[in-house]
Motif scaffolding. Structure first.
Motif, mmCIF file in Angstrom:
data_model
loop_
_atom_site.group_PDB
_atom_site.id
_atom_site.type_symbol
_atom_site.label_atom_id
_atom_site.label_comp_id
_atom_site.label_asym_id
_atom_site.label_seq_id
_atom_site.Cartn_x
_atom_site.Cartn_y
_atom_site.Cartn_z
ATOM 1 N N LEU A 164 50.421 25.137 27.848
ATOM 2 C CA LEU A 164 50.687 24.415 26.598
ATOM 3 C C LEU A 164 51.392 23.066 26.754
ATOM 4 O O LEU A 164 51.385 22.268 25.827
ATOM 5 C CB LEU A 164 51.537 25.300 25.666
ATOM 6 N N ASP A 202 48.785 18.628 28.397
ATOM 7 C CA ASP A 202 48.569 18.039 27.067
ATOM 8 C C ASP A 202 49.240 16.674 26.942
ATOM 9 O O ASP A 202 50.444 16.573 26.710
ATOM 10 C CB ASP A 202 49.106 19.005 25.992
ATOM 11 N N THR A 251 50.960 17.009 16.291
ATOM 12 C CA THR A 251 51.304 17.951 17.368
ATOM 13 C C THR A 251 52.199 19.065 16.841
ATOM 14 O O THR A 251 52.035 20.234 17.199
ATOM 15 C CB THR A 251 51.984 17.205 18.538
ATOM 16 N N TRP A 274 49.925 21.471 14.906
ATOM 17 C CA TRP A 274 49.072 22.267 15.807
ATOM 18 C C TRP A 274 49.904 23.294 16.568
ATOM 19 O O TRP A 274 49.512 24.456 16.708
ATOM 20 C CB TRP A 274 48.374 21.366 16.833
ATOM 21 N N PHE A 275 51.028 22.833 17.079
ATOM 22 C CA PHE A 275 51.827 23.708 17.943
ATOM 23 C C PHE A 275 52.393 24.884 17.159
ATOM 24 O O PHE A 275 52.375 26.025 17.633
ATOM 25 C CB PHE A 275 52.951 22.890 18.599
ATOM 26 N N HIS A 284 51.116 26.200 14.548
ATOM 27 C CA HIS A 284 49.978 27.068 14.260
ATOM 28 C C HIS A 284 49.674 27.953 15.474
ATOM 29 O O HIS A 284 49.438 29.159 15.337
ATOM 30 C CB HIS A 284 48.776 26.190 13.894
ATOM 31 N N VAL A 285 49.701 27.349 16.667
ATOM 32 C CA VAL A 285 49.435 28.114 17.893
ATOM 33 C C VAL A 285 50.488 29.200 18.074
ATOM 34 O O VAL A 285 50.163 30.370 18.341
ATOM 35 C CB VAL A 285 49.408 27.178 19.126
ATOM 36 N N THR A 333 39.705 18.400 22.559
ATOM 37 C CA THR A 333 40.989 18.787 23.159
ATOM 38 C C THR A 333 40.863 19.439 24.528
ATOM 39 O O THR A 333 39.829 19.992 24.890
ATOM 40 C CB THR A 333 41.770 19.732 22.217
ATOM 41 N N SER A 373 44.838 25.436 20.860
ATOM 42 C CA SER A 373 45.031 24.653 19.634
ATOM 43 C C SER A 373 43.723 24.405 18.883
ATOM 44 O O SER A 373 43.728 23.769 17.829
ATOM 45 C CB SER A 373 45.690 23.306 19.956
ATOM 46 N N ALA A 413 43.742 25.580 15.274
ATOM 47 C CA ALA A 413 44.702 24.781 14.499
ATOM 48 C C ALA A 413 44.089 23.449 14.100
ATOM 49 O O ALA A 413 44.195 23.000 12.954
ATOM 50 C CB ALA A 413 45.969 24.537 15.324
ATOM 51 N N ARG A 414 43.422 22.813 15.043
ATOM 52 C CA ARG A 414 42.864 21.487 14.777
ATOM 53 C C ARG A 414 41.737 21.558 13.742
ATOM 54 O O ARG A 414 41.656 20.716 12.842
ATOM 55 C CB ARG A 414 42.370 20.862 16.090
#
Ligand code: ZN
Length: 471
Positions: A60, A64, A114, A117-118, A120-121, A418, A423, A426-427
């Motif tokens: 993660l 990235d 970010t 997304w993060f 959400h992950v 990505t 992610s 999420a995206r």
């Protein structure tokens, strides 16, 4: 401090009550649709081998560039974040320490995609219910590490859980596509397809260009020192990629310049490029010619062409020198599509069989150049808000600037682009929500009926990407 992590059901929807209610209804119709991911940079090896992901930081943080560029901008060294040096020099190897360092700087991501997304992950993929902070870093690390050791977190299991219908990766024409072949032979039902990205063999300024072209000749049995042999070799590899499931090519050029040169000039430029004695302006001309050649081949073999211009690559020579490509120091540039694309469009812009998907890092070009071009030429479509603009504001701005001239149907849905595999849901979820929010405003202003908006939401979330990329 113990902060709970929760995802609000109405996140990214309009705050106006009328619009919000419409957005909720539209989103309900697209929320669980399968994911079509026609452009990205995940590693096909993950799915071919289906081995567990290593650890939280390796999955993660370290790969990235959206993450480590922000930390770097606040003085955190890339070595301390475990980013490998090209000289093999010492970098942090302790995944937990990298994770803690990241958690200490987590506040830097407030207001950025970010963060969305993060979170959400963490919440959806790993079931984390406490907010990331220095105090919670260890327990969150343990939870993720524990998950990664379980079979339901293997790459193929995640692919299935994410409800991915098809996932495109990106490869050089020199790539033997061994992982894709292994995948196809394995009988697994997941669909992971390659994308033909010829930058290393069509850009004279790409490091190792001459060697790559030589290798291209060896692989294909063509004499790539001649213009005819070189083009034939590129066409051969396209054919091979298509046989392995590829439906698209991708071109990451500094500018959108295209050329349509006489053959003798092409031969001269190729000879110069291979000798390493080519001036920057000539290298530019060569790349421009190659976009036109690639469009010609696309008319013949049906591969969809993606052009991603406008990144000033490796703007920071010190970071590039120590860490190599894709380390968060690529910066957007102004791009001129109207003049630069004209030579290619003069030849192929009216081709109904050809699809060229244009991306931009120059937002000022949306309504002035890109929407009018895509709203006229049958060969052109517009790719989604990308990279720096893969964000709620970027997507909103894109729809506002593009829709009135090009409509929804000269756009191609969303792609996540990505390297960060967890992610992906999420995206896509952010894109679906932002598109539903945009459509809700049109409905609330009586510019679109809600049943039309429902169809459009479905097309933007799912159908357009499949159609445009012929997936
Ligand atoms: Zn990409």
């Amino acid at each position: 401090m113990d902060k709970r992590l929760s995802l609000h059901d109405d996140r990214l929807f309009p705050s106006d009550a009328t619009q919000r209610a419409i957005a909720r209804r539209l989103y309900a119709g697209v929320r669980t649709l399968p994911i079509v991911s026609p452009h990205g940079h995940t590693d096909p090896q993950w799915f071919a081998h289906n081995k567990p992901f290593a650890d939280p930081a390796t999955l993660l943080v370290i790969p990235d560039h959206y993450v480590f560029r922000m930390l770097y901008s606040h003085g955190v060294s890339l070595e301390s974040l475990g980013v490998p040096r090209t000289d093999g020099g010492l970098v942090e190897k302790d995944s937990r320490r990298i994770w803690q360092l990241f958690a200490q700087h987590w506040h830097l991501f407030r207001g950025t995609p970010t963060q969305i997304w993060f979170n959400h992950v963490l919440h959806e993929v790993f079931g984390v219910r406490e907010g990331l902070a220095p105090e919670s870093a260890d327990s969150i690390y343990d939870r993720i590490a524990d998950c990664l050791a379980r079979p339901e977190f293997l790459p193929r299991a995640l692919y299935e859980r994410f409800n991915i219908e098809v996932l495109s990766t990106t490869e050089s024409p020199l790539d033997p596509l061994a992982h894709h072949q292994k995948l196809r032979a394995s009988g697994w039902k997941g669909r992971v397809v390659p994308t033909y990205r010829p930058d290393p063999v069509v850009d004279p300024e790409f490091a190792g260009f001459a060697d790559h072209v030589l290798r291209l000749g060896e692989i294909t049995g063509e004499d790539t020192a001649t213009w005819t042999g070189y083009l034939q070799a590129l066409a051969n590899r396209r054919k091979f990629f298509a046989s392995q499931g590829a439906t698209a090519t991708d071109h990451g050029h500094p500018s959108a310049l295209t050329c349509d040169l006489p053959r003798s000039r092409c031969e001269t430029l190729l000879t110069k490029a291979l000798s390493g004695k080519i001036a920057p302006a000539e290298a530019q001309e060569f790349r421009g010619q190659m976009l036109t050649e690639m469009a010609r081949m696309s008319v013949e073999d049906g591969l969809v062409m993606q052009i991603h211009p406008g990144a000033y690559r490796n703007h920071n020579p010190r970071v590039f020198g120590a860490f190599g490509l894709d380390k968060g120091c690529d910066i957007p540039m102004r791009t001129d599509y109207v003049h630069d694309l004209k030579p290619l469009l003069d030849r192929f812009g009216n081709e109904k069989r050809l699809t060229i998907i244009l991306f931009t890092l120059d937002e000022s070009a949306y309504s002035r150049e890109l929407a009018p071009l895509a709203g006229h030429y049958p060969a052109l479509k517009l790719g989604p808000a990308w990279w720096f603009y893969d964000s709620p504001e970027g997507m909103r701005f894109y729809r506002e600037r593009v829709t009135e001239t090009a409509g929804f149907y000269n756009t191609v849905g969303f792609n996540d682009d990505t390297r960060a595999f967890p992610s992906i849901p999420a995206r896509h979820d952010v894109a679906r929500r932002v598109d539903c929010a945009f459509l809700a405003r049109l409905v609330a202003e009586h510019r679109l009926d809600e049943d039309e908006a429902r169809d459009v939401a479905l097309d933007l979330a799912y159908k357009l990407a499949k159609q445009a990329y012929r997936l």
